[in-house]
Design an enzyme around this catalytic site. Structure first.
Site, PDB file in Angstrom:
ATOM      1  N   ASP B  52       0.821  -1.216   0.000  1.00 22.14           N
ATOM      2  CA  ASP B  52       0.000   0.000   0.000  1.00 22.14           C
ATOM      3  C   ASP B  52       0.856   1.269   0.000  1.00 22.14           C
ATOM      4  OD1 ASP B  52      -2.547  -1.001  -0.056  1.00 22.14           O
ATOM      5  OD2 ASP B  52      -2.721  -1.171   2.119  1.00 22.14           O
ATOM      6  N   TYR B 111       6.988  -9.967   6.726  1.00 17.13           N
ATOM      7  CA  TYR B 111       6.716  -8.554   6.961  1.00 17.13           C
ATOM      8  C   TYR B 111       7.203  -8.163   8.349  1.00 17.13           C
ATOM      9  CZ  TYR B 111       3.577  -7.956   2.938  1.00 17.13           C
ATOM     10  OH  TYR B 111       3.061  -7.855   1.678  1.00 17.13           O
TER      11      TYR B 111
END
Lengths: 248, 248
Positions: B52, B111
């Site tokens: 994003d 992540y």
């Protein structure tokens, strides 16, 4: 009236340095604007050292006189930070005696210089380190580093700012160098530093690391009692320099 | 024709995310523009995951087909970096078999999420960490973290992107959490992640750390077999998220 001592951190990338300028977006301007917004009057902020455009600080020190002595010093931290851009943060605020002066009371400053010695400069290091892609002889650099310690005439490591009468003798108490992966981190502590002194020292060290200049050049430049070198001097870029702390 | 595998790092702060947009300044757009400048033709770049806006990467992976197979893969690194902004860097480039696909061949992704748990967010952490000033119960957060490991229906940890038919079952192999000074660093490795899944997991963990939500909520949301929670969900901001690596 109360004198406040501020510890200020900043990412210098987007500022025109510390010192106030007529049309410049400087750290000092930002701080004075924040004080003016809170106090409704002009408050002059005095810094320990004038960092150049692009130079960062983890612990710059400044003082300012405010006419609201009853506001607790800690409360200034939040108040100022609300009026400052996120790239400038007040970390601490204490009340000090009126004779305290951020610049003249300073006994020692520590600067760090970060160099990225790898093929590609990672995005997170952009504007925060000097990218030197070619191999550097770490041993050659660390071998001469200690020669900077002690009291020397650093005239060969200063940029003329039109004050030839001022003494260029300074004292470095600690000169350190370490490697952390592709990072090479220099650290210098001293009573005072001439304009661009750290960046000129690091520039010479990198020339030595590259093998372009002999290590003995350090001794020559330091013993050259004030005479400027005629050889090309390399100024390490501002982005790698960080004012770490000021001791009083 | 040669298929190239690229390892890409980026500071996502100033980009509209990974995925190409008509009027967007995205990572994919920047990469495709760099290829076009070098190759003189359109080259489509396929990423392992669509990060994003504001999300960073230390090791995003992408592939692209080029019509100049005789250029050595390593030479693409410098060529592409010369055409990219400093906030995007190609770290590695290798030639891969034509069946390799950055997204579909990926076996695991890691992540990291960085949270700054201190009164003041330092300038260097701006846009790179989530600033949570209030005290967090580290024990409460680490106590429930392991519950995320294993295969679960993560429907309660996904943002609807209008594909209700898709399975929301995912598997997290490693969920870790550590403190480094005021930094709290979460790390999640899994075969795949739903949209906003990491940020919703971290959001819930912070609600638990704040004492606003019971630790048992994790079990409930994971066992709720696909039904969305009705409680307010907290999405951790994009700035703290980093795609660390993709494994094949």
């Amino acid at each position: 009236m109360a004198r406040l001592k501020l510890i200020v951190a900043y990412d210098g990338a987007d500022f025109a340095g510390w010192q106030s300028q007529r049309h410049g977006n400087t750290i000092q301007d930002q701080l004075e604007r924040a004080f003016a917004a809170i106090c409704g009057e002009t408050v002059r902020v005095h810094g320990a050292g004038r960092t150049d455009a692009g130079v960062h600080a983890l612990g710059q020190c400044a003082h300012a006189d405010v006419t609201r002595p009853r506001i607790a010093p800690e409360r200034w931290i939040g108040a100022l930070n609300r009026h400052l851009p996120p790239a400038i943060r007040i970390l601490r605020c204490t009340r000090v005696r009126p004779s305290f002066h951020a610049r003249y009371s300073a006994r020692a400053k520590t600067y760090r210089y970060v160099l990225w010695n790898g093929a590609v400069l990672p995005p997170f290091e952009h504007k925060r380190a000097w990218h030197v892609a070619e191999a550097l002889d770490f041993g050659a650099m660390s071998g001469v580093l200690k020669r900077f310690e002690g009291e020397h005439d650093f005239a060969a490591f200063s940029a003329n700012r039109g004050k030839p009468a001022e003494s260029t003798v300074r004292s470095i108490t600690v000169a350190r160098l370490r490697r952390a992966g592709p990072r090479i981190i220099f650290e210098f502590t001293g009573s005072g530093f001439l304009y661009k002194m750290v960046r000129l020292i690091v520039g010479l060290l990198v020339q030595i690391g590259r093998g372009a200049v002999e290590g003995d050049e350090v001794r020559q430049r330091l013993s050259n009692s004030g005479a400027r070198t005629t050889r090309t001097r390399l100024v390490a870029p501002a982005a790698g320099l960080i004012l770490v702390r000021v001791r009083y």
